[in-house]
Write a protein that holds these residues in place. Structure first.
Motif, PDB file in Angstrom:
ATOM      1  N   ASP A 103     -11.044  22.514  21.519  1.00  0.00           N
ATOM      2  CA  ASP A 103     -12.770  22.432  21.717  1.00  0.00           C
ATOM      3  C   ASP A 103     -13.533  21.581  20.995  1.00  0.00           C
ATOM      4  OD1 ASP A 103     -13.087  23.153  24.103  1.00  0.00           O
ATOM      5  OD2 ASP A 103     -13.911  25.207  23.589  1.00  0.00           O
ATOM      6  N   HIS A 115     -13.054  18.064  20.971  1.00  0.00           N
ATOM      7  CA  HIS A 115     -13.827  16.771  22.137  1.00  0.00           C
ATOM      8  C   HIS A 115     -15.193  17.562  21.260  1.00  0.00           C
ATOM      9  CE1 HIS A 115     -15.695  16.877  26.090  1.00  0.00           C
ATOM     10  NE2 HIS A 115     -14.708  16.461  26.662  1.00  0.00           N
ATOM     11  N   GLU A 116     -15.749  18.234  20.739  1.00  0.00           N
ATOM     12  CA  GLU A 116     -17.028  18.486  20.309  1.00  0.00           C
ATOM     13  C   GLU A 116     -17.051  17.825  19.271  1.00  0.00           C
ATOM     14  OE1 GLU A 116     -19.840  19.274  21.840  1.00  0.00           O
ATOM     15  OE2 GLU A 116     -17.925  21.012  23.108  1.00  0.00           O
ATOM     16  N   ARG A 119     -15.466  14.699  19.345  1.00  0.00           N
ATOM     17  CA  ARG A 119     -16.343  13.137  19.807  1.00  0.00           C
ATOM     18  C   ARG A 119     -17.232  12.571  20.021  1.00  0.00           C
ATOM     19  NH1 ARG A 119     -10.779  11.075  20.691  1.00  0.00           N
ATOM     20  NH2 ARG A 119      -9.139  12.278  20.061  1.00  0.00           N
ATOM     21  N   THR A 120     -17.762  13.415  21.093  1.00  0.00           N
ATOM     22  CA  THR A 120     -18.627  13.087  21.286  1.00  0.00           C
ATOM     23  C   THR A 120     -20.157  12.492  20.644  1.00  0.00           C
ATOM     24  OG1 THR A 120     -18.398  15.092  23.089  1.00  0.00           O
ATOM     25  CG2 THR A 120     -21.351  14.570  23.014  1.00  0.00           C
ATOM     26  N   PRO A 121     -20.854  13.446  19.685  1.00  0.00           N
ATOM     27  CA  PRO A 121     -21.461  12.544  17.729  1.00  0.00           C
ATOM     28  C   PRO A 121     -21.003  11.336  17.881  1.00  0.00           C
ATOM     29  CG  PRO A 121     -20.764  15.320  17.670  1.00  0.00           C
ATOM     30  CD  PRO A 121     -20.205  14.641  18.895  1.00  0.00           C
ATOM     31  N   THR A 159     -18.853   9.743  19.241  1.00  0.00           N
ATOM     32  CA  THR A 159     -19.071   8.608  19.670  1.00  0.00           C
ATOM     33  C   THR A 159     -20.452   7.577  19.987  1.00  0.00           C
ATOM     34  OG1 THR A 159     -17.340   9.404  21.377  1.00  0.00           O
ATOM     35  CG2 THR A 159     -18.587   7.739  22.740  1.00  0.00           C
ATOM     36  N   SER A 160     -21.284   8.551  19.592  1.00  0.00           N
ATOM     37  CA  SER A 160     -22.839   7.861  19.291  1.00  0.00           C
ATOM     38  C   SER A 160     -22.761   7.141  17.795  1.00  0.00           C
ATOM     39  CB  SER A 160     -23.515   8.965  19.380  1.00  0.00           C
ATOM     40  OG  SER A 160     -23.534   9.675  20.634  1.00  0.00           O
ATOM     41  N   LYS A 205     -20.190   6.425  16.002  1.00  0.00           N
ATOM     42  CA  LYS A 205     -19.421   4.516  15.434  1.00  0.00           C
ATOM     43  C   LYS A 205     -20.637   3.699  16.708  1.00  0.00           C
ATOM     44  CE  LYS A 205     -14.473   3.966  17.254  1.00  0.00           C
ATOM     45  NZ  LYS A 205     -14.660   2.437  16.594  1.00  0.00           N
ATOM     46  N   VAL A 239     -11.839   9.762  13.257  1.00  0.00           N
ATOM     47  CA  VAL A 239     -11.120   9.810  14.766  1.00  0.00           C
ATOM     48  C   VAL A 239     -10.444   9.968  14.772  1.00  0.00           C
ATOM     49  CG1 VAL A 239     -11.187   7.723  16.923  1.00  0.00           C
ATOM     50  CG2 VAL A 239     -13.131   8.643  15.532  1.00  0.00           C
ATOM     51  N   THR A 280      -7.714  12.373  16.375  1.00  0.00           N
ATOM     52  CA  THR A 280      -6.571  13.054  17.446  1.00  0.00           C
ATOM     53  C   THR A 280      -5.759  13.257  17.402  1.00  0.00           C
ATOM     54  OG1 THR A 280      -8.240  10.726  17.758  1.00  0.00           O
ATOM     55  CG2 THR A 280      -5.619  10.726  18.926  1.00  0.00           C
ATOM     56  N   LEU A 322      -5.956  17.107  17.730  1.00  0.00           N
ATOM     57  CA  LEU A 322      -5.862  17.640  19.297  1.00  0.00           C
ATOM     58  C   LEU A 322      -4.030  17.027  19.364  1.00  0.00           C
ATOM     59  CD1 LEU A 322      -7.570  18.315  21.000  1.00  0.00           C
ATOM     60  CD2 LEU A 322      -7.599  16.465  22.072  1.00  0.00           C
TER      61      LEU A 322
END
Lengths: 670, 124
Positions: free
Chosen positions: A446, A449-450, A452-454, A456-457, A459, A492, A496, A499
């Motif tokens: 979790d 995943h959580e 990664r989302t911010p 992504t923005s 990066k 990142v 990765t 996980l």
């Protein structure tokens, strides 16, 4: 040869010899008598004839002589007769022809016939010849007379007498034989009977008896045999009794020692003691714990409350006496012998009049008392005491075993409860750990995943700022944002890898199994890294086998492993260094992949830790920092496919990472 | 000019993708969940869809199925924060044209655009 035949033949031989001798003697005597008598008669006859013819000889009246002789010859026994004168010349021969007249005959009775004055006689084959003188009344001898008598009659008489004697002898022999038979039978029959009886007794039939109504030695012998048989029978009966008793004791012993639980063991002991001694009742008392007090624990039938409540100490009452003396007791009358006993009333109420009580002894100490009782006085003897003692020996062992078993069982129950508690605790803690593990994996997943989302923005915006999509950046801006970008990339990678690791550890990794050649993947990975290697001035080399080297795994996972190893190798190898990948299929059924560099190497003390999570060798020397999870993941992935990964290194000489994977044949392709 | 629909529940990502894709000469529509996406597509069918999977109201999986059924000709690119190869394989098997794993490199996005829509830098 049997006694009977011996007896028979000896007796018969004796009878035969004695009878024969008597018979022979009688025959000889009879013959002698007959002959003597006959001889006498012949002498008389001849003398009478001599008187008759003397005158005729004197007057020489030959005719008269001839007639007289002829008359004489009417007598059948007279065979011949002749008369001689004094000179021995024959005057008449008794025949009509008188052919011997004037002849001088050879002396039939010897030459002295003519001189002798007595009658002579001689017996020869021809018969009896009698000769004698002829006298005149004045005593003058005038001639001789010779008469030949036939022995036919005498012989016949002798024969008859002999026959009679023989018949008599035979009769006697017959009677003797019968007698001998009877005697032998009378002696041998009882002997045979006794032999038969002795054999039967010898063969084990002790009821055999000799039936003989005699007062002699044989009768006494028979009595002795009967006595012996009776004695043996009695002895054997006693022996059988003892054997049966021993057998019963043995069986009881087996039975009670087979029991392991105390209660049933005690009950069995009292029941068996009761039946063994055919007693009315049996009681068993045991020591209470380690103390000096004893209590009744079992009774044939039911243990009454009074008895169950009754405790005794050494010296108190019958049982206490047994404990104190450690010796068996036989009580003929309890009411008399134990008038002073504190338990007199209880005993009277329980109907104990006579009893045998023996100690139960185990390893040198008295653990209890076994007792059988009767309502009737004088019921037990020393025999009963012995039997009960023998049973008590077995019983004591059984009781001790049962007590030990009880102790062990209680101990085991405590242990089992303990084990169960611990197991439950462990199970609970295990479940909790599993749950925690699951929560951890879920959390990591979790969080990853959580995050990664911010990221992504962040990066994305930085990447596109740097690409100049929203306008040119000043050099410092570009520099700053590039640094941010590098750290974002590292972040990142870290997420990765985290996980990945969480998935592998939780066993949730998805594997897409295919069969492929390790060399193919190596070639691809090598090509991916070539630009980096060229940048760093590191030479990349690949040694691949001519054929084979097929493995079955998730291709992406192995590419990840190889990429990690090669990336590390290139990263830690200085300019002008070499990185080589070697792949070989080697027996038995393994594919070996080796990544060798000529880098600075890993210190020995760090080698053991390089597969640990977040462990990084000399991070300061690395141009870019890794996540510290790469090798951990690589090792776990190799192990996931049944292989194994290791490292060898020497400081200053470079490092060698190798891993094996199970080889598969061509046919497994797909 | 090709029209693309970007569906994601994160407004920052929507804003970012809109800026980049417009910079790459695409007309961009936005939706913040599956339900909204379906409404937009019913109003006007786009040339391509970028679809996030984890979203409120209606998630990307459900929306994907409906879109595939109703407009099988429209290429769909999955955007996901899940980095396992499994999701990518799974969605490709169900008809997704491509898969962008968050966070993605600009290079990867450009490759995806080229492969899915024949896009070329500076062209179209």
């Amino acid at each position: 040869m049997t006694l009977r035949i011996k007896l028979l033949s000896y007796t018969f031989c004796v009878i035969l010899m004695v009878g024969g001798a008597i018979s022979l003697y009688a025959i000889a005597q009879g013959r002698h008598y007959v002959l003597t008598t006959f001889q006498g008669e012949c002498h008389d006859t001849a003398a009478m004839m001599a008187e008759l013819v003397a005158n005729d000889v004197y007057v020489l009246n030959l005719l008269s002589l001839r007639n007289r002789l002829a008359n004489m010859r009417i007598n059948p026994t007279i065979r011949y007769t002749y008369i001689m004168d004094a000179d021995g010349v024959v005057l008449a021969d008794g025949t009509q022809a008188n052919i011997l007249r004037d002849q001088r005959l050879p002396a039939a009775l010897g030459a002295d016939l003519l001189q002798r004055e007595v009658w002579l006689s001689r017996i020869d084959a021809g018969g009896l010849t009698v000769g004698g003188p002829l006298w005149l009344s004045d005593g003058h001898r005038i001639g001789s007379l010779v008469v030949g008598f036939s022995l036919d009659r005498v012989n016949r008489l002798v024969h008859e007498a002999t026959h009679a004697s023989l018949y008599l002898t035979l009769t006697c022999l017959g009677i003797g034989a019968c007698l001998a038979f009877w005697v032998s039978t009378r002696v041998s029959r009882p002997i045979a009977a006794m032999v038969h009886a002795a054999r039967a007794i010898g063969a084990g039939d002790l009821t055999t008896r000799v039936h003989l109504q005699r007062r002699d030695e044989l009768g006494r012998l028979a009595e002795a045999i009967n006595g012996m048989a009776a004695g043996l029978e009695q002895g054997q009966a006693m022996l059988h009794g003892k054997i049966a008793e021993t057998q019963a004791l043995y069986e009881i012993g087996q039975e009670i020692t087979a029991q392991v639980v105390l209660g049933p063991t005690l009950q069995l002991i009292v029941e068996r003691a009761c039946s063994l001694l055919q007693a009315e009742r049996c009681l068993l008392a045991l020591r209470r714990g380690e103390g000096q007090s004893f209590a009744f624990q079992a009774s044939s039938g039911t243990l009454t409350e009074e008895l169950a409540r009754l405790h005794f100490r050494p010296g108190e009452g019958l049982s206490g006496h047994v404990v104190l003396t450690a010796a068996p007791q036989v009580v003929d009358d309890y009411l008399q012998d134990y008038r002073e006993s504190p338990f007199l009333a209880t005993a009277a109420m329980a109907g104990i009049r006579s009893a045998v009580a023996v100690p139960l002894r185990a390893r040198g100490t008295i653990i209890g008392v076994l007792m059988v009782t009767s309502r009737v006085p004088h019921q037990f003897g020393s025999d009963d005491q012995q039997r009960l003692s023998a049973l008590a020996d077995q019983a004591a062992i059984a009781i001790e075993n049962a007590q030990l078993y009880e102790a062990v069982r209680q101990h085991a129950a405590v242990l089992a409860a303990e084990v169960e508690t611990r197991t439950r605790e462990l199970q609970a803690s295990n479940a909790r750990l599993k749950e925690l593990d699951r929560l951890k994996s879920e959390f990591v997943s979790d969080v990853s995943h959580e995050l990664r989302t911010p990221l992504t923005s962040i990066k994305g915006y930085i990447d596109y700022l740097l690409e100049g999509i929203v306008g040119e950046l000043s050099p410092p801006q570009h520099d700053f944002l590039t640094r941010v970008q590098g750290n974002i990339d590292r972040l990142v990678r870290l997420i990765t890898n985290l996980l990945d690791l969480a998935r592998i550890e939780a066993g949730q990794v998805d594997t897409h199994l295919v069969t492929f050649a390790m060399a193919e993947v190596a070639t691809e990975v090598l090509e991916t890294l070539r630009p980096l290697a060229v940048d760093k001035g590191v030479a990349l080399g690949l040694d691949i086998p001519e054929r084979g080297g097929l493995v079955r795994a998730d291709r992406d996972h192995l590419a990840q492993v190889l990429l990690n190893l090669l990336h590390n190798a290139v990263k830690f190898t200085p300019i002008g260094g070499k990185v080589r990948v070697r792949i070989e299929a080697r027996p038995p059924g393994e594919v070996l992949t080796v990544v060798q560099d000529t880098g600075e190497g890993i210190p020995a003390e760090e080698l053991a830790r390089i597969f640990d999570q977040f462990y990084q060798v000399n991070p300061a020397s690395a141009p870019t920092r890794g996540s510290g999870l790469g090798l951990t993941i690589a090792k776990k992935l190799v192990e996931l496919y049944g292989g194994h990964l290791w490292v060898t290194s020497q400081l200053g000489q470079g490092s060698t990472f190798g891993f094996t994977l199970p080889a598969v044949g061509m046919e497994a392709n797909g | 000019m090709k029209r693309l629909l970007v569906v994601d529940d994160d407004p920052d990502i929507l804003r970012l993708l809109k800026a980049i894709l417009e910079a790459y000469q695409f007309a961009v529509e936005l939706a913040s969940n599956g339900r909204e996406a379906l409404d937009r597509v019913r109003a006007m069918v786009p040339d391509g869809i970028f679809l996030d999977l984890r979203m409120p109201v209606m998630d990307g999986y459900e929306a994907f199925d409906i879109l595939r059924r109703e407009h099988p000709g429209v290429p769909i690119i999955i955007i996901t924060a899940s980095n396992t190869g499994d999701v990518s394989r799974h969605m490709r098997a169900r008809g997704a044209r491509g898969c962008l794993v968050k966070p993605f490199d600009p290079q990867v996005l450009r490759t995806t655009l080229r492969e899915a829509f024949g896009w070329t830098p500076g062209g179209a």
